[in-house]
Design a protein around this motif. Structure first.
Motif, PDB file in Angstrom:
ATOM      1  N   THR A   1       0.842  -1.191   0.000  1.00 18.47           N
ATOM      2  CA  THR A   1       0.000   0.000   0.000  1.00 18.47           C
ATOM      3  C   THR A   1       0.881   1.245   0.000  1.00 18.47           C
ATOM      4  O   THR A   1       2.053   1.172   0.356  1.00 18.47           O
ATOM      5  N   GLY A   2       0.316   2.377  -0.402  1.00 24.67           N
ATOM      6  CA  GLY A   2       1.063   3.629  -0.393  1.00 24.67           C
ATOM      7  C   GLY A   2       1.332   4.093   1.029  1.00 24.67           C
ATOM      8  O   GLY A   2       0.614   3.714   1.971  1.00 24.67           O
ATOM      9  N   ALA A   3       2.367   4.905   1.191  1.00 26.07           N
ATOM     10  CA  ALA A   3       2.744   5.374   2.519  1.00 26.07           C
ATOM     11  C   ALA A   3       3.400   6.749   2.442  1.00 26.07           C
ATOM     12  O   ALA A   3       4.002   7.099   1.436  1.00 26.07           O
ATOM     13  N   THR A   4       3.258   7.502   3.525  1.00 30.01           N
ATOM     14  CA  THR A   4       3.971   8.762   3.682  1.00 30.01           C
ATOM     15  C   THR A   4       4.377   8.880   5.146  1.00 30.01           C
ATOM     16  O   THR A   4       3.626   8.492   6.036  1.00 30.01           O
ATOM     17  N   THR A   5       5.567   9.398   5.377  1.00 29.36           N
ATOM     18  CA  THR A   5       6.109   9.447   6.733  1.00 29.36           C
ATOM     19  C   THR A   5       6.418  10.876   7.146  1.00 29.36           C
ATOM     20  O   THR A   5       6.907  11.666   6.345  1.00 29.36           O
ATOM     21  N   ARG A   6       6.153  11.184   8.404  1.00 32.01           N
ATOM     22  CA  ARG A   6       6.460  12.490   8.982  1.00 32.01           C
ATOM     23  C   ARG A   6       7.162  12.270  10.325  1.00 32.01           C
ATOM     24  O   ARG A   6       6.860  11.312  11.042  1.00 32.01           O
ATOM     25  N   ASN A   7       8.057  13.192  10.670  1.00 33.13           N
ATOM     26  CA  ASN A   7       8.694  13.069  11.977  1.00 33.13           C
ATOM     27  C   ASN A   7       7.699  13.509  13.062  1.00 33.13           C
ATOM     28  O   ASN A   7       6.711  14.184  12.793  1.00 33.13           O
ATOM     29  N   TRP A   8       7.964  13.095  14.283  1.00 28.15           N
ATOM     30  CA  TRP A   8       7.023  13.319  15.377  1.00 28.15           C
ATOM     31  C   TRP A   8       6.800  14.805  15.645  1.00 28.15           C
ATOM     32  O   TRP A   8       5.688  15.218  15.966  1.00 28.15           O
ATOM     33  N   LYS A   9       7.835  15.604  15.493  1.00 33.44           N
ATOM     34  CA  LYS A   9       7.706  17.049  15.707  1.00 33.44           C
ATOM     35  C   LYS A   9       6.682  17.635  14.728  1.00 33.44           C
ATOM     36  O   LYS A   9       5.857  18.474  15.108  1.00 33.44           O
ATOM     37  N   THR A  10       6.717  17.197  13.492  1.00 35.30           N
ATOM     38  CA  THR A  10       5.759  17.662  12.488  1.00 35.30           C
ATOM     39  C   THR A  10       4.351  17.212  12.842  1.00 35.30           C
ATOM     40  O   THR A  10       3.396  17.987  12.708  1.00 35.30           O
ATOM     41  N   ILE A  11       4.202  15.985  13.302  1.00 34.69           N
ATOM     42  CA  ILE A  11       2.885  15.468  13.706  1.00 34.69           C
ATOM     43  C   ILE A  11       2.299  16.335  14.809  1.00 34.69           C
ATOM     44  O   ILE A  11       1.125  16.731  14.759  1.00 34.69           O
ATOM     45  N   LEU A  12       3.106  16.652  15.814  1.00 32.73           N
ATOM     46  CA  LEU A  12       2.626  17.480  16.928  1.00 32.73           C
ATOM     47  C   LEU A  12       2.224  18.873  16.445  1.00 32.73           C
ATOM     48  O   LEU A  12       1.223  19.432  16.901  1.00 32.73           O
ATOM     49  N   LYS A  13       2.979  19.432  15.509  1.00 34.27           N
ATOM     50  CA  LYS A  13       2.658  20.751  14.961  1.00 34.27           C
ATOM     51  C   LYS A  13       1.340  20.701  14.179  1.00 34.27           C
ATOM     52  O   LYS A  13       0.511  21.608  14.290  1.00 34.27           O
ATOM     53  N   LEU A  14       1.128  19.647  13.409  1.00 30.20           N
ATOM     54  CA  LEU A  14      -0.119  19.502  12.663  1.00 30.20           C
ATOM     55  C   LEU A  14      -1.321  19.373  13.595  1.00 30.20           C
ATOM     56  O   LEU A  14      -2.374  19.960  13.342  1.00 30.20           O
ATOM     57  N   VAL A  15      -1.154  18.647  14.679  1.00 28.29           N
ATOM     58  CA  VAL A  15      -2.221  18.512  15.669  1.00 28.29           C
ATOM     59  C   VAL A  15      -2.541  19.876  16.272  1.00 28.29           C
ATOM     60  O   VAL A  15      -3.694  20.262  16.431  1.00 28.29           O
ATOM     61  N   GLU A  16      -1.501  20.628  16.587  1.00 27.00           N
ATOM     62  CA  GLU A  16      -1.667  21.967  17.155  1.00 27.00           C
ATOM     63  C   GLU A  16      -2.420  22.877  16.177  1.00 27.00           C
ATOM     64  O   GLU A  16      -3.328  23.609  16.574  1.00 27.00           O
ATOM     65  N   LEU A  17      -2.074  22.814  14.907  1.00 26.47           N
ATOM     66  CA  LEU A  17      -2.726  23.639  13.906  1.00 26.47           C
ATOM     67  C   LEU A  17      -4.196  23.252  13.724  1.00 26.47           C
ATOM     68  O   LEU A  17      -5.047  24.116  13.481  1.00 26.47           O
ATOM     69  N   CYS A  18      -4.500  21.978  13.854  1.00 24.04           N
ATOM     70  CA  CYS A  18      -5.887  21.510  13.704  1.00 24.04           C
ATOM     71  C   CYS A  18      -6.778  21.967  14.853  1.00 24.04           C
ATOM     72  O   CYS A  18      -7.987  22.105  14.670  1.00 24.04           O
ATOM     73  N   LYS A  19      -6.182  22.207  16.001  1.00 26.22           N
ATOM     74  CA  LYS A  19      -6.962  22.669  17.155  1.00 26.22           C
ATOM     75  C   LYS A  19      -7.394  24.118  16.979  1.00 26.22           C
ATOM     76  O   LYS A  19      -8.310  24.567  17.609  1.00 26.22           O
ATOM     77  N   GLY A  20      -6.678  24.821  16.114  1.00 26.88           N
ATOM     78  CA  GLY A  20      -7.002  26.198  15.751  1.00 26.88           C
ATOM     79  C   GLY A  20      -6.891  27.127  16.855  1.00 26.88           C
ATOM     80  O   GLY A  20      -7.279  28.090  17.217  1.00 26.88           O
TER      81      GLY A  20
END
Length: 78
Positions: free
Chosen positions: A59-78
């Motif tokens: 299957t297809g895959a994409t990887t992000r480092n944990w720091k980026t994941i945390l930043k994306l979560v923060e941005l989604c909280k608005g």
């Protein structure tokens, strides 16, 4: 720490076969459509790449480092 997002949930057979690979000191855990990866060194030196998981889990895959994941979560909280 890195997180790989899979396009589809892999077949159980593919998961079990992939989990037999051991690339110590790097480790991974497949959970549903995500793969949690711990790299003791640098990710670009690890064998636990998108290509590895795409081939083994079929299957297809994409990887992000944990720091980026945390930043994306923060941005989604608005």
């Amino acid at each position: 720490m890195h997180l790989t997002f899979l396009k589809e949930k892999p077949a159980e057979e593919s998961i079990q076969q992939t989990e037999t690979y051991d690339y110590k000191p790097d480790k991974f855990k497949i959970q549903d459509k995500e793969v949690f990866i711990y790299c003791e060194g640098k990710y670009h030196q690890s064998k636990l790449t998108n290509n590895f998981f795409e081939k083994k889990l079929k299957t297809g895959a994409t990887t992000r480092n944990w720091k980026t994941i945390l930043k994306l979560v923060e941005l989604c909280k608005g």
